[in-house]
Enzyme design. Structure first.
Site, PDB file in Angstrom:
ATOM      1  N   ASP A 136      -0.270   5.005   0.903  1.00 11.70           N
ATOM      2  CA  ASP A 136      -0.540   6.040   1.911  1.00 11.70           C
ATOM      3  C   ASP A 136      -0.292   5.545   3.325  1.00 11.70           C
ATOM      4  O   ASP A 136      -0.896   4.568   3.781  1.00 11.70           O
ATOM      5  CB  ASP A 136      -1.982   6.519   1.789  1.00 11.70           C
ATOM      6  CG  ASP A 136      -2.258   7.166   0.445  1.00 11.70           C
ATOM      7  OD1 ASP A 136      -1.298   7.439  -0.283  1.00 11.70           O
ATOM      8  OD2 ASP A 136      -3.446   7.394   0.134  1.00 11.70           O
TER       9      ASP A 136
ATOM     10  N   ASP B 259       0.863  -1.171   0.000  1.00 12.77           N
ATOM     11  CA  ASP B 259       0.000   0.000   0.000  1.00 12.77           C
ATOM     12  C   ASP B 259       0.910   1.235   0.000  1.00 12.77           C
ATOM     13  O   ASP B 259       2.087   1.148   0.362  1.00 12.77           O
ATOM     14  CB  ASP B 259      -0.882  -0.040   1.253  1.00 12.77           C
ATOM     15  CG  ASP B 259      -1.658   1.239   1.461  1.00 12.77           C
ATOM     16  OD1 ASP B 259      -2.367   1.654   0.528  1.00 12.77           O
ATOM     17  OD2 ASP B 259      -1.555   1.818   2.561  1.00 12.77           O
TER      18      ASP B 259
END
Length: 300
Positions: free
Chosen positions: A57, A55
């Site tokens: 963020d 991922d």
């Protein structure tokens, strides 16, 4: 009783539609995923059936990449401060509360890139390169970057998986020397954005669908793959691989990780964690507000 049955049926139909859109988004992302420039040869022989999925963020990057993207677009007059203002508070409440409302998610569907409708892919890609250099390059978590390098050094491929537009996600991946990226796919016609998404945002279950689709295309054995995320929303993606790691986890993911015996890595410390945490919340909210503002502005 009849009303209850009708309500249950509608709920089932809604759930099926959400799953259909998530599947479509995942498949579109896997199909649109492009391998970036070939990285240097790893010290170990290529491991063709294992890979790692990260991922972006708050996992690979401090804060929300989409917020930095919105800041860059606002600086280039893609939308105004007035377009943003009416949506920020609602989104901040959503982010601080830590729970997603299905109605809010639905309200953003088909909107996420509406503010670039009519712009060309070439233009947005060029702008994304500039925004990365200006606002993102110094926000990468060195600890997470080292984890990605560990997989590369073992001869494995490393992919980013993010709700961020795939054009921006691919730039981040290339700048970090990774293999490629899976991101939200915006519909285009003759190289111009239509203002609609293909399926849905690459979020939640859609990420899991994208990872499965990419694994099928690339011949990966998901039991030999690893995934890294900070968010409880990514439990579906973390659950489809053999090794799941919670990085800078939110409280929900930390609880899940402990319950399932997943490894936890936290690169935030003391004042630094506090300093990064609130801007991340506000940033993610501001971007979602910008998205909604953009669609409202263009439909007036």
């Amino acid at each position: 009783m009849e009303a209850v049955c009708v309500s249950a049926w509608r709920g089932k139909d809604k759930s099926q539609e959400l799953e259909r859109l998530a599947t479509l988004a995942g498949e579109a992302s896997a199909q649109a995923a492009t391998t970036v420039a070939e990285p240097p040869a790893p010290p170990a022989p290529p491991d063709l059936t294992a890979a790692a999925f990260f991922d972006v963020d708050n996992t690979m990057m401090m804060g929300a990449s989409i917020f930095y993207f919105a800041r860059g677009l606002a600086a280039r007059k893609f939308f105004t401060s007035a377009d943003l203002a009416g949506f920020v508070w609602q989104q901040v409440k959503f982010r601080i509360g830590g729970r997603e409302n299905k109605a809010d998610i639905k309200s953003h569907r088909e909107r996420a890139l509406s503010f670039v409708a009519g712009r060309t892919v070439e233009e947005l890609t060029t702008i994304s390169e500039e925004i990365y250099d200006e606002l993102m390059a110094d926000k990468i978590w060195s600890g997470t970057r080292a984890l990605a390098q560990m997989h590369l050094d073992a001869g494995q491929r490393v992919w980013l998986v993010t709700a961020t537009p795939i054009e921006l996600a691919s730039i981040i991946s290339r700048r970090l020397g990774l293999t490629g990226a899976l991101g939200t796919v915006a519909e285009t016609k003759d190289g111009v954005y239509t203002g609609r998404l293909v399926g849905d945002m690459l979020h939640g279950r859609a990420k899991a669908h994208a990872v499965r689709a990419l694994a099928a295309r690339e011949g990966l054995n998901l039991k030999r793959c690893a995934a890294y995320s900070d968010s409880q929303n990514d439990v579906p993606m973390l659950s489809v691989v053999g090794t799941a790691v919670a990085v800078n986890p939110d409280s929900g993911l930390r609880d899940v990780a402990r319950a399932r015996g997943w490894e936890i890595r936290d690169f935030r410390t003391g004042r630094k964690a506090a300093r990064i945490g609130v801007p991340s919340v506000l940033g993610a909210g501001a971007l979602a507000g910008a998205v909604a503002a953009g669609i409202a502005y263009r439909r007036r």
